[in-house]
Design a protein around this motif. Structure first.
Motif, PDB file in Angstrom:
ATOM      1  N   VAL A  97      20.778  14.872 -16.578  1.00  0.00           N
ATOM      2  CA  VAL A  97      20.011  16.023 -16.100  1.00  0.00           C
ATOM      3  C   VAL A  97      19.847  15.979 -14.583  1.00  0.00           C
ATOM      4  O   VAL A  97      20.024  17.000 -13.899  1.00  0.00           O
ATOM      5  CB  VAL A  97      18.645  16.080 -16.802  1.00  0.00           C
ATOM      6  CG1 VAL A  97      17.753  17.146 -16.168  1.00  0.00           C
ATOM      7  CG2 VAL A  97      18.822  16.373 -18.286  1.00  0.00           C
ATOM      8  N   ALA A  98      19.497  14.807 -14.043  1.00  0.00           N
ATOM      9  CA  ALA A  98      19.284  14.694 -12.601  1.00  0.00           C
ATOM     10  C   ALA A  98      20.550  15.033 -11.820  1.00  0.00           C
ATOM     11  O   ALA A  98      20.519  15.808 -10.856  1.00  0.00           O
ATOM     12  CB  ALA A  98      18.810  13.280 -12.259  1.00  0.00           C
ATOM     13  N   ALA A  99      21.680  14.457 -12.241  1.00  0.00           N
ATOM     14  CA  ALA A  99      22.945  14.763 -11.563  1.00  0.00           C
ATOM     15  C   ALA A  99      23.328  16.224 -11.773  1.00  0.00           C
ATOM     16  O   ALA A  99      23.837  16.884 -10.851  1.00  0.00           O
ATOM     17  CB  ALA A  99      24.050  13.836 -12.072  1.00  0.00           C
ATOM     18  N   GLY A 100      23.086  16.758 -12.967  1.00  0.00           N
ATOM     19  CA  GLY A 100      23.450  18.144 -13.257  1.00  0.00           C
ATOM     20  C   GLY A 100      22.662  19.140 -12.431  1.00  0.00           C
ATOM     21  O   GLY A 100      23.213  20.151 -11.977  1.00  0.00           O
ATOM     22  N   VAL A 101      21.377  18.887 -12.225  1.00  0.00           N
ATOM     23  CA  VAL A 101      20.563  19.786 -11.400  1.00  0.00           C
ATOM     24  C   VAL A 101      21.108  19.846  -9.984  1.00  0.00           C
ATOM     25  O   VAL A 101      21.219  20.930  -9.378  1.00  0.00           O
ATOM     26  CB  VAL A 101      19.094  19.327 -11.415  1.00  0.00           C
ATOM     27  CG1 VAL A 101      18.295  20.021 -10.317  1.00  0.00           C
ATOM     28  CG2 VAL A 101      18.453  19.613 -12.764  1.00  0.00           C
ATOM     29  N   ILE A 102      21.470  18.689  -9.431  1.00  0.00           N
ATOM     30  CA  ILE A 102      21.982  18.652  -8.057  1.00  0.00           C
ATOM     31  C   ILE A 102      23.326  19.363  -7.955  1.00  0.00           C
ATOM     32  O   ILE A 102      23.533  20.242  -7.101  1.00  0.00           O
ATOM     33  CB  ILE A 102      22.098  17.194  -7.575  1.00  0.00           C
ATOM     34  CG1 ILE A 102      20.707  16.547  -7.519  1.00  0.00           C
ATOM     35  CG2 ILE A 102      22.775  17.130  -6.217  1.00  0.00           C
ATOM     36  CD1 ILE A 102      20.731  15.059  -7.241  1.00  0.00           C
ATOM     37  N   ALA A 348      30.692  15.939 -19.806  1.00  0.00           N
ATOM     38  CA  ALA A 348      29.375  16.555 -19.998  1.00  0.00           C
ATOM     39  C   ALA A 348      28.815  17.066 -18.683  1.00  0.00           C
ATOM     40  O   ALA A 348      28.285  18.187 -18.608  1.00  0.00           O
ATOM     41  CB  ALA A 348      28.420  15.540 -20.628  1.00  0.00           C
ATOM     42  N   LEU A 349      28.923  16.269 -17.626  1.00  0.00           N
ATOM     43  CA  LEU A 349      28.393  16.682 -16.322  1.00  0.00           C
ATOM     44  C   LEU A 349      29.169  17.871 -15.759  1.00  0.00           C
ATOM     45  O   LEU A 349      28.575  18.825 -15.236  1.00  0.00           O
ATOM     46  CB  LEU A 349      28.453  15.505 -15.350  1.00  0.00           C
ATOM     47  CG  LEU A 349      27.962  15.779 -13.925  1.00  0.00           C
ATOM     48  CD1 LEU A 349      26.508  16.225 -13.931  1.00  0.00           C
ATOM     49  CD2 LEU A 349      28.140  14.549 -13.039  1.00  0.00           C
ATOM     50  N   THR A 350      30.488  17.849 -15.886  1.00  0.00           N
ATOM     51  CA  THR A 350      31.294  18.962 -15.373  1.00  0.00           C
ATOM     52  C   THR A 350      30.985  20.254 -16.118  1.00  0.00           C
ATOM     53  O   THR A 350      30.830  21.318 -15.501  1.00  0.00           O
ATOM     54  CB  THR A 350      32.787  18.623 -15.495  1.00  0.00           C
ATOM     55  OG1 THR A 350      33.064  17.381 -14.855  1.00  0.00           O
ATOM     56  CG2 THR A 350      33.639  19.708 -14.843  1.00  0.00           C
ATOM     57  N   GLY A 351      30.907  20.182 -17.447  1.00  0.00           N
ATOM     58  CA  GLY A 351      30.602  21.376 -18.223  1.00  0.00           C
ATOM     59  C   GLY A 351      29.244  21.949 -17.887  1.00  0.00           C
ATOM     60  O   GLY A 351      29.093  23.164 -17.678  1.00  0.00           O
ATOM     61  N   LEU A 352      28.208  21.101 -17.830  1.00  0.00           N
ATOM     62  CA  LEU A 352      26.871  21.577 -17.481  1.00  0.00           C
ATOM     63  C   LEU A 352      26.833  22.127 -16.060  1.00  0.00           C
ATOM     64  O   LEU A 352      26.151  23.131 -15.790  1.00  0.00           O
ATOM     65  CB  LEU A 352      25.859  20.433 -17.622  1.00  0.00           C
ATOM     66  CG  LEU A 352      25.478  20.025 -19.044  1.00  0.00           C
ATOM     67  CD1 LEU A 352      24.643  18.755 -19.020  1.00  0.00           C
ATOM     68  CD2 LEU A 352      24.709  21.141 -19.735  1.00  0.00           C
ATOM     69  N   THR A 353      27.553  21.491 -15.152  1.00  0.00           N
ATOM     70  CA  THR A 353      27.542  21.929 -13.756  1.00  0.00           C
ATOM     71  C   THR A 353      28.106  23.335 -13.606  1.00  0.00           C
ATOM     72  O   THR A 353      27.466  24.225 -13.015  1.00  0.00           O
ATOM     73  CB  THR A 353      28.340  20.943 -12.891  1.00  0.00           C
ATOM     74  OG1 THR A 353      27.685  19.675 -12.886  1.00  0.00           O
ATOM     75  CG2 THR A 353      28.470  21.453 -11.472  1.00  0.00           C
ATOM     76  N   PHE A 354      29.293  23.563 -14.137  1.00  0.00           N
ATOM     77  CA  PHE A 354      29.932  24.866 -13.932  1.00  0.00           C
ATOM     78  C   PHE A 354      29.280  25.958 -14.781  1.00  0.00           C
ATOM     79  O   PHE A 354      29.211  27.119 -14.357  1.00  0.00           O
ATOM     80  CB  PHE A 354      31.430  24.767 -14.222  1.00  0.00           C
ATOM     81  CG  PHE A 354      32.195  24.093 -13.129  1.00  0.00           C
ATOM     82  CD1 PHE A 354      32.496  24.758 -11.953  1.00  0.00           C
ATOM     83  CD2 PHE A 354      32.605  22.766 -13.263  1.00  0.00           C
ATOM     84  CE1 PHE A 354      33.194  24.147 -10.929  1.00  0.00           C
ATOM     85  CE2 PHE A 354      33.301  22.135 -12.246  1.00  0.00           C
ATOM     86  CZ  PHE A 354      33.596  22.820 -11.078  1.00  0.00           C
ATOM     87  N   TYR A 355      28.791  25.613 -15.963  1.00  0.00           N
ATOM     88  CA  TYR A 355      28.128  26.614 -16.797  1.00  0.00           C
ATOM     89  C   TYR A 355      26.810  27.060 -16.158  1.00  0.00           C
ATOM     90  O   TYR A 355      26.566  28.258 -15.973  1.00  0.00           O
ATOM     91  CB  TYR A 355      27.876  26.040 -18.190  1.00  0.00           C
ATOM     92  CG  TYR A 355      27.222  27.012 -19.139  1.00  0.00           C
ATOM     93  CD1 TYR A 355      27.947  28.035 -19.740  1.00  0.00           C
ATOM     94  CD2 TYR A 355      25.862  26.915 -19.438  1.00  0.00           C
ATOM     95  CE1 TYR A 355      27.342  28.933 -20.620  1.00  0.00           C
ATOM     96  CE2 TYR A 355      25.255  27.799 -20.321  1.00  0.00           C
ATOM     97  CZ  TYR A 355      26.003  28.802 -20.901  1.00  0.00           C
ATOM     98  OH  TYR A 355      25.401  29.689 -21.764  1.00  0.00           O
ATOM     99  N   THR A 356      25.957  26.111 -15.794  1.00  0.00           N
ATOM    100  CA  THR A 356      24.686  26.461 -15.173  1.00  0.00           C
ATOM    101  C   THR A 356      24.899  27.034 -13.778  1.00  0.00           C
ATOM    102  O   THR A 356      24.170  27.944 -13.353  1.00  0.00           O
ATOM    103  CB  THR A 356      23.775  25.225 -15.101  1.00  0.00           C
ATOM    104  OG1 THR A 356      23.700  24.601 -16.381  1.00  0.00           O
ATOM    105  CG2 THR A 356      22.377  25.604 -14.654  1.00  0.00           C
ATOM    106  N   GLY A 357      25.896  26.513 -13.059  1.00  0.00           N
ATOM    107  CA  GLY A 357      26.177  27.022 -11.724  1.00  0.00           C
ATOM    108  C   GLY A 357      26.541  28.487 -11.718  1.00  0.00           C
ATOM    109  O   GLY A 357      26.229  29.218 -10.754  1.00  0.00           O
ATOM    110  N   ALA A 358      27.202  28.977 -12.774  1.00  0.00           N
ATOM    111  CA  ALA A 358      27.554  30.391 -12.844  1.00  0.00           C
ATOM    112  C   ALA A 358      26.305  31.262 -12.929  1.00  0.00           C
ATOM    113  O   ALA A 358      26.227  32.332 -12.297  1.00  0.00           O
ATOM    114  CB  ALA A 358      28.454  30.638 -14.049  1.00  0.00           C
TER     115      ALA A 358
END
Length: 476
Positions: A97-102, A348-358
């Motif tokens: 979560v911490a890495a994904g938020v950043i 997991a980090l890549t998927g969460l990053t690009f999905y939430t980033g959109a």
């Protein structure tokens, strides 16, 4: 002769006509009803479990877990208790979560700002990215990144090395991804996460203390209830933060060293503490310079020089004190050194990053569009370029529109992290799922999961709300 109503009857009628009485009474009635419903449901649950020969309780958490976890930062082994494996899952979830938020914030802001680019290609890439990623389910995207990208990477014998084997920055194979990274021990990484979590709790503490300092309490019974609640909140936060920051024994059921102890007992941790102190000093100098420029009409040059010195020292510490090492390719396809992450975590980090980033990109675009066109024209009239106008004038004003929905996206990212189990990442949901399958205690395990995700999301929401209050326009 007419009879006059008694004094008690008149007082009762006045009380029943008092709006404040009904506000308090309705809340008390609601609390009693909710308590009665939960009491009935819990009694029904315990009686059903008793008929099955099961007593409700968490004593089973002391038993050996007897299953392995692929990734952990607190030294878990299969002989350890269920308590420790659940804490391992919580730490893994916090790490994601911490890495994904950043990373999601960086990607979202970049894509949102790019939608206003004068470059046709950059603008179209941003629009295609947002339109495509937002409309594909996250679970499918996680499968794509894991099976079609990372798991499909070559084996170690033919791994991808960038830019060359002699000067590798990144090495990718179907097991791990090795990057240039700091050589921090697991204890320090856990300590950093615990300190970050404690800071979120300090936001809750600050709000409760501010309520006492400013005296924002209603009159009467509701005010005293609020005082008692805030006092209990302050005491609870202090106790929890004590365990998070200063725990040093497995006897208290916390199988990690507290954040402060982890940082102060490790050389790399001491450098991180120095960086935190320098960041605080930088913020103080920035505020003093701003005050000198606004109130006294000075240029604030001495403060600026101090800020530059602190920035240079911080960069030097980051570069030279954290033992940054590149991955080294060995014979036979092995890799040593660098920061190693598994393909499960990477997917997991890549998927969460690009999905939430959109979604964040659309929030940023809406926030920028909320700033009037006159602000752009005013910025250009004083000679600012489009990039400078965006950075110095438009984007700061858009934060008051961006932050409220950004709160929801961060909370969604924290909840969506539970889908990481689908690609084999041992987060809280994954280890909890194995735990209740082995113990036959789904109620207790799900209560632990619900409490963890609820606490994390409430802390995110609270601190984002405080940040939102800080960026709102203040009326004079």
């Amino acid at each position: 002769m007419a009879r006059t109503p008694s004094r008690s009857a008149s007082g009762l009628r006045a009380l029943l006509r008092d709006e404040r009485f009904w506000q308090i009474a309705l809340q008390v009635i609601l609390v009693v009803v909710v308590g009665a419903v939960f009491s009935y449901l819990f009694g029904n649950l315990t009686s059903n479990m008793a008929r099955s020969g099961i007593a409700f309780g968490f004593g089973f958490l002391k038993n050996p877990a007897s299953f392995a976890v692929g990734e952990d930062l607190i030294g878990y082994t299969a002989q350890d208790s269920y308590t420790k494996v659940i804490q391992t899952g919580i730490v893994n979830s916090l790490r994601l979560v911490a890495a994904g938020v950043i990373t999601a914030t960086i990607v979202g802001i970049a894509a949102g700002v790019a939608s206003f680019s004068d470059n046709w290609l950059v603008h179209k890439i941003s629009r295609v990215y947002v339109g495509l990623v937002r409309n594909v389910p996250l679970l499918l995207q996680l499968f794509f990144w894991y099976f079609a990208v990372f798991l499909a990477a070559p084996r170690r014998e033919n791994q991808i090395v960038f830019p060359s084997s002699e000067n590798a920055w990144m090495v990718i194979n179907n097991n791990n991804v090795n990057l240039i990274g700091p050589g921090l021990p697991n204890e320090v990484w856990v300590g950093l996460m615990l300190v970050a979590l404690s800071m979120l709790l300090f936001g809750l503490l600050w709000r409760a203390m501010s309520t006492f300092r400013e005296g924002r309490f209603a009159a009467g019974l509701s005010g005293w209830i609020s005082r008692i609640g805030n006092a209990a909140l302050i005491a609870g936060v202090l106790v929890v933060n004590y365990y998070l920051l200063f725990s040093n024994s497995a006897e208290d059921r916390l199988f990690f060293k507290g954040g402060v102890l982890a940082l102060f007992t490790n050389p790399a941790g001491l450098w991180i503490v120095a960086l935190v102190v320098m960041a605080i000093a930088f913020f103080v100098l920035w505020r003093l310079r701003l005050k000198a420029m606004m109130d006294a009409g000075q240029d604030g040059k001495p403060f600026l020089i101090g800020m530059i010195v602190l920035a240079i020292a911080a960069v030097a510490i980051v570069i030279f004190a954290f033992n940054w090492t590149p991955p080294t390719v060995t014979e036979g396809g092995g890799v040593t050194g660098g920061m190693e992450i598994s393909t499960r975590y990477a997917a997991a980090l890549t998927g969460l990053t690009f999905y939430t980033g959109a979604f964040i990109a659309e929030i940023v675009r809406a926030g920028i569009q909320s700033v009037s066109r006159g602000q752009w024209e005013a910025a250009r009239s004083v000679g600012l370029s489009n990039g400078q106008a965006m950075q110095l004038v438009v984007f700061p004003q858009s934060l008051r529109v961006i932050i409220p929905p950004l709160n929801s996206e961060f909370a969604n990212l924290a909840k969506n992290s539970s889908l990481a189990f689908a690609v084999g990442y041992p987060d809280l949901y994954s280890v909890a799922n194995t735990t209740f399958n082995q113990t036959g205690r789904p109620i207790e395990v799900f209560l632990v999961m619900m409490a963890t995700y609820l606490t994390l999301n409430l802390l995110i929401s609270l601190n984002m709300n405080q940040l939102n209050n800080a960026v709102q326009f203040k009326e004079r």
